[in-house]
Design an enzyme around this catalytic site. Structure first.
Site, PDB file in Angstrom:
ATOM      1  N   TYR A 139      -3.372  -5.775 -14.239  1.00  0.00           N
ATOM      2  CA  TYR A 139      -2.866  -6.063 -15.578  1.00  0.00           C
ATOM      3  C   TYR A 139      -3.011  -7.530 -15.910  1.00  0.00           C
ATOM      4  CZ  TYR A 139      -0.438  -1.601 -16.019  1.00  0.00           C
ATOM      5  OH  TYR A 139      -0.128  -0.289 -16.126  1.00  0.00           O
TER       6      TYR A 139
ATOM      7  N   HIS B 117       8.213  -0.459 -22.846  1.00  0.00           N
ATOM      8  CA  HIS B 117       7.325  -0.721 -21.713  1.00  0.00           C
ATOM      9  C   HIS B 117       8.043  -0.585 -20.376  1.00  0.00           C
ATOM     10  CE1 HIS B 117       4.708  -2.811 -24.764  1.00  0.00           C
ATOM     11  NE2 HIS B 117       3.830  -2.093 -24.090  1.00  0.00           N
TER      12      HIS B 117
ATOM     13  N   ARG C 243      -6.877  -5.488 -27.580  1.00  0.00           N
ATOM     14  CA  ARG C 243      -6.987  -5.418 -26.120  1.00  0.00           C
ATOM     15  C   ARG C 243      -7.401  -4.006 -25.761  1.00  0.00           C
ATOM     16  NH1 ARG C 243      -2.270  -3.009 -23.359  1.00  0.00           N
ATOM     17  NH2 ARG C 243      -3.060  -3.917 -21.443  1.00  0.00           N
TER      18      ARG C 243
ATOM     19  N   ASN D  32      -6.925  -0.827 -22.960  1.00  0.00           N
ATOM     20  CA  ASN D  32      -6.109  -0.245 -21.910  1.00  0.00           C
ATOM     21  C   ASN D  32      -6.838   1.005 -21.441  1.00  0.00           C
ATOM     22  OD1 ASN D  32      -3.971   0.062 -20.178  1.00  0.00           O
ATOM     23  ND2 ASN D  32      -2.584   0.925 -21.713  1.00  0.00           N
TER      24      ASN D  32
ATOM     25  N   GLU E 200      -8.325   2.972 -24.365  1.00  0.00           N
ATOM     26  CA  GLU E 200      -7.546   2.796 -25.583  1.00  0.00           C
ATOM     27  C   GLU E 200      -7.844   1.416 -26.142  1.00  0.00           C
ATOM     28  OE1 GLU E 200      -3.411   4.894 -25.585  1.00  0.00           O
ATOM     29  OE2 GLU E 200      -3.090   2.750 -25.312  1.00  0.00           O
TER      30      GLU E 200
ATOM     31  N   TYR F 206       1.317   5.492 -11.380  1.00  0.00           N
ATOM     32  CA  TYR F 206       1.769   5.428 -12.768  1.00  0.00           C
ATOM     33  C   TYR F 206       0.786   6.130 -13.695  1.00  0.00           C
ATOM     34  CZ  TYR F 206       2.706   3.502 -17.367  1.00  0.00           C
ATOM     35  OH  TYR F 206       2.948   3.364 -18.709  1.00  0.00           O
ATOM     36  N   LYS F 207      -0.485   5.972 -13.436  1.00  0.00           N
ATOM     37  CA  LYS F 207      -1.494   6.579 -14.294  1.00  0.00           C
ATOM     38  C   LYS F 207      -1.769   8.040 -13.925  1.00  0.00           C
ATOM     39  CE  LYS F 207      -3.749   2.121 -15.285  1.00  0.00           C
ATOM     40  NZ  LYS F 207      -3.740   2.047 -16.755  1.00  0.00           N
TER      41      LYS F 207
END
Lengths: 351, 223
Positions: A38, A194, A224, A226, A266, A317-318
């Protein structure tokens, strides 16, 4: 430029969604280096860049009609995917103005906007819509203004209200989200929504991002990228429907993963709105299967290297843990160990 | 104009928080155990004290959530605004003279709504109790038109949670376990730390959506 729409492709059921060669080459591949972590990777949303996706502030591509149809199906099943808190009406009108003006000036063959004072007429040719309405008068549209325009644009949308030194998620059209719930998160502030993201809080990413966004200026949008991965080209990967798509994660094999596993990118853009001082936050998704991505040699190599060095917390997390080893086995075939150049560009002009 | 006329019909194409003397030390230790520091949506609480910028004060107490002696400590910390203080106690009697005692949460919410109708910017609301209790009071206060800044909450007593099902959007009350069957749809939900102030609830997501029946051991983690 003429866009050849693929109106019949589907994002559910038989999943006939595919990318043309041109669509693969313009894919906004999100990894500029061979590893990923990140960062506050925000840059000005100006025209042009490594991908033609950046040529227009709001990108319309070959999937436009099919994607708008998929949104309509999801809204029919769950109208709660659209929500706007009552104080957001000014921001809704700000949004409809911004989006209609962008589309009609960049794609005049597809969209027209005629203004006669506050009497406006909107024409959307691909979807066969002509609508006259009075700007600022809700009852002259078939639904709320933000819902009206976001039913006609690819990607999810949120509006962030700015107050108390933070940003609040106070309106959204969310039918293609990577596993977050608008109904749960609506009204939350920036740090709250978040909350579930691992590692980034400790790294101070959100504090810095928030500070930056509070200073966002009108006419100077930012962007940005993602990413996550999705099994099947499915837009509706909401927590609401997780029981429908969760089992797909167990179906991947070395034989089918190239076709079924998709990189989901994204493109997030952020726009200061003029009257409300809120921020319009489009989250535009792009899907490409592993089979499609490895046709660009640099991307095949790089995706293998990024996924093999991904921190465990991020893989969890993903939601990648269950199939990551299979994906790496598949991708290893496309990684000959050759060095890659820095940056995201495909560096080839045909497939 | 017909409502849906111009919406493309695709079926045709195909288909803040603050300061009582709630057991702060003990409580924060428990909270640290249940809330990882990364979960920023998880509220943090401190003990209640009166906001002297307010002119009218409403203190709402969940009786069962208080430790022995805590009611009188609470009363003492509000002495500076005692003239303008109304107290509603939910559940059972407490040694608080003049308190309006209500039998349960539903009756308490009615009493709070009645008290807050026509409330001004000078109104302050304080609630102490379990999280489902204090956030119910919070919702009632917001619905009555109060701003966040007019409300102070303190968590005391049980760690039990209200859980919102992401699939059917029903809420399940008094949850003390890591996994719970949704009272709306029956799915077994993993209780996450992600918290919505608007709903006063934690998120619940089906634990065995990927492999039906694959459910880990159920343990009491929010006693």
């Amino acid at each position: 430029m003429t866009i050849l729409f693929k109106p019949d492709e589907t994002y559910r059921g038989d999943y006939t969604y595919r990318n043309s060669d041109a669509a693969i080459l313009r894919f906004p591949f999100p990894f500029p280096e061979d590893s990923y972590m990140y960062s506050v990777n925000i840059e000005p949303h100006v025209r042009g860049g490594f991908t033609p996706v950046y040529n227009n502030p709001i990108d319309v591509d070959e999937h436009y009609i099919a994607e708008c149809r998929d949104r309509a199906i999801t809204l029919e099943r769950d109208p709660g995917r659209y929500a706007a808190l009552p104080h957001m009406m000014t921001a809704q009108w700000d949004s409809i103005e911004l989006l209609m003006e962008c589309l009609s000036s960049d794609y005049p063959e597809l969209f027209s906007l005629h203004k006669d004072g506050d009497r406006w007429t909107w024409i959307n040719r691909p979807l066969g819509i002509e609508q006259s309405f009075t700007f600022g008068k809700e009852d002259t549209l078939p639904c709320e203004p933000f819902e009206y325009i976001t039913r006609q644009i690819q990607g999810d949308f949120a509006i962030l209200d700015q107050r108390n030194g933070s940003l609040y998620l106070d309106a959204g059209m969310v039918t293609a989200q990577a596993d977050w719930s608008l109904q749960f998160d609506v009204g939350m502030d920036f740090m709250e929504w978040h909350g579930p993201v691992p590692l980034a809080h400790q790294a101070g990413v959100f504090e810095r991002a928030l500070k930056y966004l509070l200073m966002l200026r009108q006419g100077q949008p930012m962007r940005r990228l993602n990413w996550t991965m999705t099994v099947n080209p499915r837009l509706d990967t909401s927590p609401e429907t997780y029981p429908e798509w969760g089992p797909d994660r167990t179906t991947l094999t070395l034989d089918n993963i190239g076709r079924k596993l998709h990189l989901r990118v994204e493109l997030q853009t952020l726009w200061r709105l003029p009257r409300s001082n809120a921020i319009l936050f489009p989250l535009r998704g792009y899907l490409a299967s592993l089979d499609e991505l490895v046709r660009v040699p640099k991307w095949g190599r790089r995706l293998h290297r990024v996924l093999s060095t991904l921190p465990r917390e991020l893989a969890e997390y993903k939601g990648l843990v269950r199939f990551l080893p299979t994906a790496l086995e598949y991708l290893s075939t496309y990684d000959d160990g050759a060095p890659t150049t820095s940056g995201c560009a495909a560096e080839i002009s045909s497939l | 104009m017909s409502l849906r006329k111009s919406i493309p019909d695709f079926r045709l194409l195909e288909n803040s928080m603050n300061t009582t003397t709630c057991d702060a030390g003990h409580r924060s230790e428990l909270n640290d155990r249940t809330a990882p520091p990364s979960m920023r949506s998880r509220p943090t609480y401190s003990s209640l004290s009166p906001d002297t910028a307010g002119a009218e004060h409403l203190l709402v107490i969940e009786a069962d959530a208080l430790q022995p002696g805590q009611a009188s400590a609470l009363s003492k910390s509000f002495t500076s605004v005692a003239e303008a203080l109304r107290t509603v106690v939910s559940g059972s009697e407490l040694p608080l003279p003049g308190a309006n005692v209500q039998p349960d949460l539903a009756a308490t919410l009615l009493a709070v709504k009645a008290r807050l109708s026509g409330a001004t910017m000078q109104q302050r609301v304080y609630a102490i109790g379990s999280e489902p209790f204090i956030w119910s009071i919070h919702t009632a206060a917001i619905d009555a038109g109060l701003d966040e800044k007019q409300i102070r909450l303190c968590h005391s007593g049980s760690l039990k949670r209200r859980v919102w099902c992401t699939h059917c959007h029903e809420t399940t009350e008094n949850v003390t376990t890591n996994i719970v069957a949704c009272t709306g749809c029956g799915r077994r939900l993993l209780v996450r730390d992600h918290f919505s102030r608007r709903l006063g609830a934690f998120m619940g997501v089906q634990i065995d959506a990927e492999v039906p029946g694959d459910v880990p051991a159920i343990e009491e983690v929010f006693p």
